[in-house]
Scaffold this motif. Structure first.
Motif, PDB file in Angstrom:
ATOM      1  N   HIS A 177       0.813  -1.222   0.000  1.00 24.14           N
ATOM      2  CA  HIS A 177       0.000   0.000   0.000  1.00 24.14           C
ATOM      3  C   HIS A 177       0.848   1.274   0.000  1.00 24.14           C
ATOM      4  CE1 HIS A 177      -4.085  -1.707   0.705  1.00 24.14           C
ATOM      5  NE2 HIS A 177      -3.392  -2.711   1.204  1.00 24.14           N
ATOM      6  N   ASN A 178       2.097   1.182   0.422  1.00 23.38           N
ATOM      7  CA  ASN A 178       2.946   2.370   0.541  1.00 23.38           C
ATOM      8  C   ASN A 178       3.626   2.760  -0.764  1.00 23.38           C
ATOM      9  OD1 ASN A 178       2.447   2.628   3.369  1.00 23.38           O
ATOM     10  ND2 ASN A 178       3.942   0.998   3.759  1.00 23.38           N
ATOM     11  N   ILE A 179       3.538   1.909  -1.772  1.00 22.95           N
ATOM     12  CA  ILE A 179       4.185   2.187  -3.052  1.00 22.95           C
ATOM     13  C   ILE A 179       3.115   2.394  -4.119  1.00 22.95           C
ATOM     14  CG2 ILE A 179       5.806   1.374  -4.797  1.00 22.95           C
ATOM     15  CD1 ILE A 179       7.012  -0.488  -2.701  1.00 22.95           C
ATOM     16  N   LYS A 180       3.110   3.572  -4.722  1.00 22.70           N
ATOM     17  CA  LYS A 180       2.173   3.829  -5.809  1.00 22.70           C
ATOM     18  C   LYS A 180       2.712   3.212  -7.098  1.00 22.70           C
ATOM     19  CE  LYS A 180       0.095   7.833  -6.294  1.00 22.70           C
ATOM     20  NZ  LYS A 180      -0.134   9.271  -6.606  1.00 22.70           N
ATOM     21  N   LYS A 181       1.840   2.546  -7.850  1.00 20.79           N
ATOM     22  CA  LYS A 181       2.199   1.982  -9.142  1.00 20.79           C
ATOM     23  C   LYS A 181       1.485   2.777 -10.238  1.00 20.79           C
ATOM     24  CE  LYS A 181       1.525  -0.839  -6.397  1.00 20.79           C
ATOM     25  NZ  LYS A 181       1.612  -0.929  -4.913  1.00 20.79           N
ATOM     26  N   VAL A 182       2.252   3.375 -11.149  1.00 20.97           N
ATOM     27  CA  VAL A 182       1.665   4.208 -12.190  1.00 20.97           C
ATOM     28  C   VAL A 182       1.918   3.587 -13.557  1.00 20.97           C
ATOM     29  CG1 VAL A 182       1.899   6.323 -10.836  1.00 20.97           C
ATOM     30  CG2 VAL A 182       3.734   5.673 -12.397  1.00 20.97           C
ATOM     31  N   GLY A 183       0.915   3.694 -14.423  1.00 27.57           N
ATOM     32  CA  GLY A 183       1.048   3.136 -15.764  1.00 27.57           C
ATOM     33  C   GLY A 183      -0.050   3.673 -16.658  1.00 27.57           C
ATOM     34  N   PHE A 184      -0.120   3.126 -17.857  1.00 28.82           N
ATOM     35  CA  PHE A 184      -1.084   3.585 -18.855  1.00 28.82           C
ATOM     36  C   PHE A 184      -2.106   2.491 -19.151  1.00 28.82           C
ATOM     37  CE2 PHE A 184       2.903   5.816 -19.653  1.00 28.82           C
ATOM     38  CZ  PHE A 184       2.475   7.138 -19.660  1.00 28.82           C
ATOM     39  N   GLY A 185      -3.384   2.828 -19.049  1.00 32.96           N
ATOM     40  CA  GLY A 185      -4.429   1.871 -19.355  1.00 32.96           C
ATOM     41  C   GLY A 185      -4.320   0.605 -18.529  1.00 32.96           C
ATOM     42  N   ILE A 186      -4.142   0.767 -17.229  1.00 30.27           N
ATOM     43  CA  ILE A 186      -3.777  -0.381 -16.388  1.00 30.27           C
ATOM     44  C   ILE A 186      -4.976  -1.158 -15.837  1.00 30.27           C
ATOM     45  CG2 ILE A 186      -1.571   0.627 -15.743  1.00 30.27           C
ATOM     46  CD1 ILE A 186      -2.757   1.455 -13.100  1.00 30.27           C
ATOM     47  N   LYS A 187      -6.186  -0.751 -16.165  1.00 27.41           N
ATOM     48  CA  LYS A 187      -7.353  -1.475 -15.658  1.00 27.41           C
ATOM     49  C   LYS A 187      -7.310  -2.946 -16.081  1.00 27.41           C
ATOM     50  CE  LYS A 187     -12.427  -1.382 -15.565  1.00 27.41           C
ATOM     51  NZ  LYS A 187     -13.645  -0.658 -16.036  1.00 27.41           N
TER      52      LYS A 187
END
Length: 203
Positions: free
Chosen positions: A96-106
């Motif tokens: 929970h402490n690490i944000k994961k960012v990406g594109f169209g990740i649903k």
């Protein structure tokens, strides 16, 4: 920021990102341990997955064959054929402490949950973030986002390659790593622009 045209994107210099020396492939317990040590204290990571493409009508995807996580300086590739790689990726993706960012990740998130039982948390879809920032009616994919925010052209040559084969080709390694790397770079650039805007407002 305005969504660039396909013609404009083709005119931009190629996004180089990380080299092979900056990319670690997780194949065994030692690799997994080292990856966890390197990533467990990160605040935000670029994230993506790759799956073996399906070509026949009715063919069902077996789920992600590769999970990619990236800092600004290094990328870590987790082939899901290796149990230690899956376990290490699961530990980071469920943190929970690490944000994961990406594109169209649903779609990535759904596949991870249904195929690998990985409960990914604390994610941000940059396609939606940029859509809201620009007021565009459609979500903005990785190629357009990299052009819009970083002013580079993201290569997509290995996108349709056989991600079910192993070992991965150098072109696949670079493509997969830099998809995740570009996400963290776009996120950082957006954050910096927001900070600058706030500072200008205060002055």
């Amino acid at each position: 920021m305005i969504r660039p045209t396909k013609e404009r994107i083709r005119e931009l210099p190629l996004y180089v990102g990380l080299s092979l020396d900056d990319i670690k492939i997780i194949e065994n317990e030692l690799d997994a341990t080292n990856a966890l040590k390197a990533l467990e204290n990160e605040v935000c990571l670029g994230f993506d997955t790759e799956s073996k493409p399906t070509f026949r009508k009715g063919e069902v995807s077996l789920g992600p064959t590769l999970i990619q996580l990236s800092t600004k300086s290094n990328a870590y590739l987790f082939p899901t054929r290796f149990p230690f790689a899956v376990s290490a990726a699961m530990e980071i993706l469920s943190n929970h402490n690490i944000k994961k960012v990406g594109f169209g990740i649903k779609g990535d998130n759904k596949e991870l949950r249904t195929k690998l039982n990985i409960d990914i948390v604390n994610t941000q879809d940059l396609s939606i973030t940029l859509k809201n920032l620009t007021g565009d009616k459609d979500s903005i994919g990785a190629r357009a986002a990299v052009a819009m925010v970083l002013h580079y052209r993201l290569g997509k040559g290995a996108q349709k390659s056989n991600w079910g084969a192993y070992p991965l080709k150098e072109s696949q390694i670079l493509y997969a790593a830099n998809d995740a790397h570009s996400a963290i770079c776009v996120q950082n650039a957006i954050a910096m622009k927001n900070v600058s805007r706030e500072c200008s407002t205060e002055i």
